[in-house]
Design a protein around this motif. Structure first.
Motif, PDB file in Angstrom:
ATOM      1  N   CYS A  51      29.882  47.661  84.631  1.00  0.00           N
ATOM      2  CA  CYS A  51      30.416  47.941  83.303  1.00  0.00           C
ATOM      3  C   CYS A  51      29.591  47.219  82.254  1.00  0.00           C
ATOM      4  CB  CYS A  51      31.865  47.485  83.229  1.00  0.00           C
ATOM      5  SG  CYS A  51      32.603  47.704  81.599  1.00  0.00           S
ATOM      6  N   LYS A  52      29.319  47.917  81.173  1.00  0.00           N
ATOM      7  CA  LYS A  52      28.652  47.335  80.012  1.00  0.00           C
ATOM      8  C   LYS A  52      29.487  47.681  78.790  1.00  0.00           C
ATOM      9  CE  LYS A  52      25.390  45.749  77.313  1.00  0.00           C
ATOM     10  NZ  LYS A  52      25.225  44.343  77.102  1.00  0.00           N
ATOM     11  N   CYS A  53      29.972  46.674  78.072  1.00  0.00           N
ATOM     12  CA  CYS A  53      30.765  46.900  76.868  1.00  0.00           C
ATOM     13  C   CYS A  53      29.920  46.588  75.643  1.00  0.00           C
ATOM     14  CB  CYS A  53      32.018  46.035  76.866  1.00  0.00           C
ATOM     15  SG  CYS A  53      33.193  46.503  78.145  1.00  0.00           S
ATOM     16  N   VAL A  54      29.993  47.483  74.665  1.00  0.00           N
ATOM     17  CA  VAL A  54      29.231  47.349  73.431  1.00  0.00           C
ATOM     18  C   VAL A  54      30.206  47.508  72.270  1.00  0.00           C
ATOM     19  CG1 VAL A  54      27.251  48.212  72.144  1.00  0.00           C
ATOM     20  CG2 VAL A  54      27.271  48.417  74.620  1.00  0.00           C
ATOM     21  N   GLU A  55      30.044  46.703  71.235  1.00  0.00           N
ATOM     22  CA  GLU A  55      30.929  46.780  70.073  1.00  0.00           C
ATOM     23  C   GLU A  55      30.220  47.464  68.921  1.00  0.00           C
ATOM     24  OE1 GLU A  55      32.302  42.778  69.446  1.00  0.00           O
ATOM     25  OE2 GLU A  55      33.777  42.981  71.044  1.00  0.00           O
ATOM     26  N   PHE A  56      30.963  48.298  68.205  1.00  0.00           N
ATOM     27  CA  PHE A  56      30.451  49.089  67.090  1.00  0.00           C
ATOM     28  C   PHE A  56      31.420  49.001  65.925  1.00  0.00           C
ATOM     29  CE2 PHE A  56      28.940  51.171  70.970  1.00  0.00           C
ATOM     30  CZ  PHE A  56      27.580  51.203  70.745  1.00  0.00           C
ATOM     31  N   PRO A  57      30.964  49.366  64.708  1.00  0.00           N
ATOM     32  CA  PRO A  57      31.879  49.415  63.556  1.00  0.00           C
ATOM     33  C   PRO A  57      33.025  50.393  63.823  1.00  0.00           C
ATOM     34  CG  PRO A  57      29.606  49.723  62.854  1.00  0.00           C
ATOM     35  CD  PRO A  57      29.615  49.771  64.349  1.00  0.00           C
TER      36      PRO A  57
ATOM     37  N   PHE B 278      32.064  57.085  83.627  1.00  0.00           N
ATOM     38  CA  PHE B 278      33.069  57.331  82.594  1.00  0.00           C
ATOM     39  C   PHE B 278      32.942  56.289  81.496  1.00  0.00           C
ATOM     40  CE2 PHE B 278      35.123  54.839  85.879  1.00  0.00           C
ATOM     41  CZ  PHE B 278      35.845  53.885  85.208  1.00  0.00           C
ATOM     42  N   ILE B 279      33.552  56.605  80.351  1.00  0.00           N
ATOM     43  CA  ILE B 279      33.485  55.761  79.165  1.00  0.00           C
ATOM     44  C   ILE B 279      34.904  55.490  78.687  1.00  0.00           C
ATOM     45  CG2 ILE B 279      32.698  55.624  76.765  1.00  0.00           C
ATOM     46  CD1 ILE B 279      30.432  57.570  77.567  1.00  0.00           C
ATOM     47  N   ASN B 280      35.178  54.269  78.289  1.00  0.00           N
ATOM     48  CA  ASN B 280      36.480  53.880  77.776  1.00  0.00           C
ATOM     49  C   ASN B 280      36.276  53.276  76.385  1.00  0.00           C
ATOM     50  OD1 ASN B 280      39.134  53.141  77.529  1.00  0.00           O
ATOM     51  ND2 ASN B 280      38.945  51.333  78.797  1.00  0.00           N
ATOM     52  N   GLN B 281      37.096  53.686  75.429  1.00  0.00           N
ATOM     53  CA  GLN B 281      37.002  53.148  74.074  1.00  0.00           C
ATOM     54  C   GLN B 281      38.313  52.497  73.679  1.00  0.00           C
ATOM     55  OE1 GLN B 281      35.156  55.454  70.932  1.00  0.00           O
ATOM     56  NE2 GLN B 281      34.652  57.051  72.414  1.00  0.00           N
TER      57      GLN B 281
ATOM     58  N   ARG C  18      35.364  48.720  67.199  1.00  0.00           N
ATOM     59  CA  ARG C  18      35.438  49.700  68.289  1.00  0.00           C
ATOM     60  C   ARG C  18      34.644  49.152  69.473  1.00  0.00           C
ATOM     61  NH1 ARG C  18      36.183  55.222  67.912  1.00  0.00           N
ATOM     62  NH2 ARG C  18      35.805  55.012  65.684  1.00  0.00           N
ATOM     63  N   ARG C  19      35.313  48.977  70.610  1.00  0.00           N
ATOM     64  CA  ARG C  19      34.666  48.511  71.832  1.00  0.00           C
ATOM     65  C   ARG C  19      34.543  49.689  72.780  1.00  0.00           C
ATOM     66  NH1 ARG C  19      37.249  43.486  74.378  1.00  0.00           N
ATOM     67  NH2 ARG C  19      36.110  42.531  72.670  1.00  0.00           N
ATOM     68  N   VAL C  20      33.313  49.994  73.145  1.00  0.00           N
ATOM     69  CA  VAL C  20      33.038  51.100  74.055  1.00  0.00           C
ATOM     70  C   VAL C  20      32.514  50.506  75.348  1.00  0.00           C
ATOM     71  CG1 VAL C  20      31.766  53.238  74.383  1.00  0.00           C
ATOM     72  CG2 VAL C  20      32.450  52.571  72.084  1.00  0.00           C
ATOM     73  N   CYS C  21      33.188  50.820  76.455  1.00  0.00           N
ATOM     74  CA  CYS C  21      32.775  50.315  77.770  1.00  0.00           C
ATOM     75  C   CYS C  21      32.238  51.473  78.601  1.00  0.00           C
ATOM     76  CB  CYS C  21      33.935  49.644  78.488  1.00  0.00           C
ATOM     77  SG  CYS C  21      34.529  48.164  77.624  1.00  0.00           S
ATOM     78  N   TYR C  22      31.034  51.303  79.076  1.00  0.00           N
ATOM     79  CA  TYR C  22      30.369  52.312  79.904  1.00  0.00           C
ATOM     80  C   TYR C  22      30.411  51.838  81.353  1.00  0.00           C
ATOM     81  CZ  TYR C  22      28.481  53.604  75.371  1.00  0.00           C
ATOM     82  OH  TYR C  22      28.343  53.958  74.064  1.00  0.00           O
TER      83      TYR C  22
END
Length: 54
Positions: A6-12, A36-39, A46-50
């Motif tokens: 899992c890699k989580c990235v934060e966005f505006p 899959f992707i989880n937001q 907004r945290r998006v986890c890939y």
């Protein structure tokens, strides 16, 4: 057996600002086998986890 990572990235939070950055991240990491992707929204970010196989 492949391991899921899992890699989580934060966005505006605003979609108009986040979408280009999310697309850029996906383009730069196109070698990943994303399953899959989880937001989620956490503290106004907004945290998006890939989740992907290595």
């Amino acid at each position: 057996m492949n391991e899921i990572k899992c890699k989580c990235v934060e966005f505006p939070l605003k979609a108009s600002k986040a979408e280009p950055r999310i697309n850029e991240w996906l383009e730069n990491n196109s070698n990943l086998n994303i399953k899959f992707i989880n937001q989620a929204v956490v503290n106004g970010i907004r945290r998006v986890c890939y989740y992907y196989e290595d």
